[in-house]
Design an enzyme around this catalytic site. Structure first.
Site, PDB file in Angstrom:
ATOM      1  N   ASP A 191      -5.293  30.394  57.711  1.00 52.34           N
ATOM      2  CA  ASP A 191      -4.842  31.579  57.811  1.00 52.34           C
ATOM      3  C   ASP A 191      -3.727  31.862  57.010  1.00 52.34           C
ATOM      4  O   ASP A 191      -2.669  31.471  57.012  1.00 52.34           O
ATOM      5  CB  ASP A 191      -4.485  31.596  59.352  1.00 52.34           C
ATOM      6  CG  ASP A 191      -4.290  32.731  59.975  1.00 52.34           C
ATOM      7  OD1 ASP A 191      -4.104  33.821  59.402  1.00 52.34           O
ATOM      8  OD2 ASP A 191      -4.019  32.586  61.335  1.00 52.34           O
TER       9      ASP A 191
ATOM     10  N   ASP B 234      -6.703  41.140  63.998  1.00 51.01           N
ATOM     11  CA  ASP B 234      -7.330  40.356  65.182  1.00 51.01           C
ATOM     12  C   ASP B 234      -7.986  41.191  66.499  1.00 51.01           C
ATOM     13  O   ASP B 234      -7.518  42.279  66.461  1.00 51.01           O
ATOM     14  CB  ASP B 234      -6.031  39.385  65.908  1.00 51.01           C
ATOM     15  CG  ASP B 234      -5.597  38.445  64.864  1.00 51.01           C
ATOM     16  OD1 ASP B 234      -5.963  38.454  63.858  1.00 51.01           O
ATOM     17  OD2 ASP B 234      -4.382  37.885  65.629  1.00 51.01           O
TER      18      ASP B 234
HETATM   19  C1  GLA Z   1      -3.651  35.137  63.317  1.00 49.58           C
HETATM   20  C2  GLA Z   1      -5.038  34.880  63.253  1.00 49.58           C
HETATM   21  C3  GLA Z   1      -5.480  34.390  64.776  1.00 49.58           C
HETATM   22  C4  GLA Z   1      -5.104  33.157  65.331  1.00 49.58           C
HETATM   23  C5  GLA Z   1      -3.492  33.250  65.371  1.00 49.58           C
HETATM   24  C6  GLA Z   1      -2.945  32.102  65.365  1.00 49.58           C
HETATM   25  O1  GLA Z   1      -3.271  35.983  64.146  1.00 49.58           O
HETATM   26  O2  GLA Z   1      -5.709  36.109  62.791  1.00 49.58           O
HETATM   27  O3  GLA Z   1      -6.975  34.467  64.977  1.00 49.58           O
HETATM   28  O4  GLA Z   1      -5.320  32.213  64.436  1.00 49.58           O
HETATM   29  O5  GLA Z   1      -2.860  33.862  63.740  1.00 49.58           O
HETATM   30  O6  GLA Z   1      -1.383  31.971  65.258  1.00 49.58           O
END
Ligand code: GLA
Length: 508
Positions: A273, A333
């Site tokens: 990520d 997200d």
């Molecule tokens: C980001 C990702 C999410 C999750 C969070 C965890 O927002 O897009 O899917 O993994 O981080 O902190």
């Protein structure tokens, strides 16, 4: 105790006079009306699950009832923020959401008492010169080369991920019981194989640079062994930055070491990520930075599915396979809301030509069963994720699924559309409130979904001529599990608001 800095303006004193009977505390809160939020503030929040204290620096400028400034936190340098002030109360907005404040707070006794995202408490004091976040040494990204394919994910990966429901409240025991439920519920046998731990498992890096798990995951290898004993695979999460999105240590400068550790634990899937890497690198560095971990994973010799999570930056679909990626997020997200789900799948429409066996576009994990969409909306969610050949990572509590949730996630005919060997990603054609998505399948048939985006039920019609088939041999409704008949070259059905008609149509 009764700090003089808080007793400056006449307005504050007037308010203090009214509330004076309530004593010093009340006097101080009220007198804070006279103090400006302008300044540099050192904030500390609750400890992370690895024991580290969360810290942030706010630089604020108050002009009338408006605030401007920046916020820097662990791994995240100076992000511009804005806000509003009303009396002692203030709200702060980040560039990621200009409508909903990420912080609400009050200026009390010369301190900022803040709540982040409705639950995390922070206190900020006027910063001194020594209040600084750790500096990060720049590491040059490697020159580009092509990472060979790992041969994994010939069909979109299926499994479960902890983030959508549990966020930071995930631990060894929950993962074990979820793995058990993946078996007893029939999820594993339907193809949901990966059990993926998202953010907040990380401990603190030791002097040798090793990153252990924190107290919530006392023995990651033993957990992997347990998950494997159930015929499932274990996934984990990290970031190319110094910190993950949840502020935990990332893999920056430790890529090979972490990849080796993941392999030694028996990890089968890595979600990587971007998060705080965006503070060190520009978008043009995305490819070499992701390539670095792609190389590190391959060097371990263990088959590890590589999931890139950088929200679609830098046209990831055009270079994802070259860094060894098996899937990549195309959007921000997902939330457990109709509009968020539809936005995500529609945003990735331009990426359709780039999906195929071994490399998939990912509009984010499933929200089915998390409670904030209707059953019709969840059926549409599942149908769309199947039509666009998205990874199917359930994000609900598998241990307590309702019969309806089960019937959606375990619909084998819909899963077969998602897992089709041809690996084509459907694209939509809009007609008013109706959106028709057609996905060619390996056996020459097609899956067609008509989604009703409108607020009233509507009649959906599928014309054989729109399906590019020589003629219709047979057709099946994949939600009612019944064969249906095309008459006069068309099939029509009533579709509820936010519902879907999903057919599999075979050619003559
Ligand atoms: C980001 C990702 C999410 C999750 C969070 C965890 O927002 O897009 O899917 O993994 O981080 O902190």
């Amino acid at each position: 105790m009764c700090d003089k800095r808080n007793r400056r303006s006449t307005r504050a004193l007037m308010v203090a006079g009214v509330v004076g009977l309530f004593g010093c505390l009340a006097l101080l809160s009220a007198s804070a009306y006279g103090q400006s939020l302008t300044g540099r503030w050192a904030a500390s929040g609750g400890a992370l699950d690895n024991g580290e204290q969360r810290i942030a620096i706010f630089e604020l400028k108050e002009t009338g009832d408006q605030l401007t400034g920046t916020m820097s936190s662990m791994g995240f340098a100076a992000t511009p923020i804005k806000g509003t002030v009303k009396g002692t109360h203030f709200e702060l907005f980040g560039p990621w959401d200009e409508k909903k404040p990420f912080v609400t707070g009050d200026l009390v006794n010369g301190e900022l008492q803040m709540v982040q995202d409705g639950h995390d408490h922070w206190v900020a004091k006027s910063a001194t010169a020594s209040d600084e976040l750790p500096k990060v040494a720049y590491i040059e990204p490697p020159p580009l080369h092509k990472v060979p394919s790992n041969g994994l994910a010939k069909t979109p990966p299926m499994g479960w991920n902890s983030w959508n429901l549990f966020q930071g409240k995930i631990d060894d025991q929950t993962v074990r019981t979820m793995a058990d439920a993946m078996v007893t519920s029939g999820m594993r046998d339907a193809g949901y194989i990966y059990v993926n731990i998202d953010d907040t498992w990380e401990g603190v890096r030791d002097a040798q640079g090793n990153l252990p798990s924190n107290h919530k995951f006392p023995d990651m290898k033993a957990l992997a062994d347990y998950v494997h004993s159930k015929g499932l695979k274990l996934g984990i999460y990290s970031s190319p930055g110094t910190r993950t999105c949840g502020s935990y240590p990332g893999s920056y400068g430790h890529e090979e070491q972490d990849a080796k550790m993941f392999a030694a634990w028996g990890i089968d899937y890595l979600k990587y990520d971007w998060c705080s890497a965006g503070m060190i690198y520009k978008d043009e560095h995305l490819q070499p930075v992701y390539q670095k971990m792609g190389d590190a994973l391959q060097a371990t010799g263990r088959p590890i599915v590589y999931s890139l999570c950088e929200y679609g930056l830098g046209k990831v679909e055009t270079w994802g396979p070259e860094v060894g990626g098996n899937l990549w997020r195309t959007t921000g997200d997902i939330r457990d809301e109709w509009s968020s789900m539809i936005d995500n799948v529609e945003k990735q429409v331009p990426t359709a030509p780039y999906a195929g066996p071994g490399h998939w576009n990912d509009p984010d994990m499933l929200e089915i069963g998390n409670g904030h969409m209707t059953d019709d909306e969840y059926r549409t969610h599942m149908s769309l994720w199947a039509l666009v050949a998205s990874p199917l990572l359930a994000g609900n509590d598998i241990r307590t699924m309702s019969p309806v949730t089960k019937s959606i996630l375990l619909n084998k005919e819909v899963i077969a559309v998602n897992q089709d060997a041809l690996g084509k990603q459907a694209s939509p054609v809009k007609n008013g409130d109706l959106e028709t998505w057609v996905k060619p399948l390996a056996d020459g048939s097609v899956a067609v979904g008509v989604v009703n985006l409108g607020s009233a039920a509507a009649k959906a019609t599928v014309n054989a001529s729109d399906l590019k088939l020589a003629g219709v041999k047979s057709a099946r409704d994949l939600w009612s599990h019944k064969d249906v008949k095309f008459t006069g070259g068309a099939y029509s059905a009533q579709v509820p608001s936010h519902g879907v008609l999903l057919l599999r149509v075979s050619a003559k």
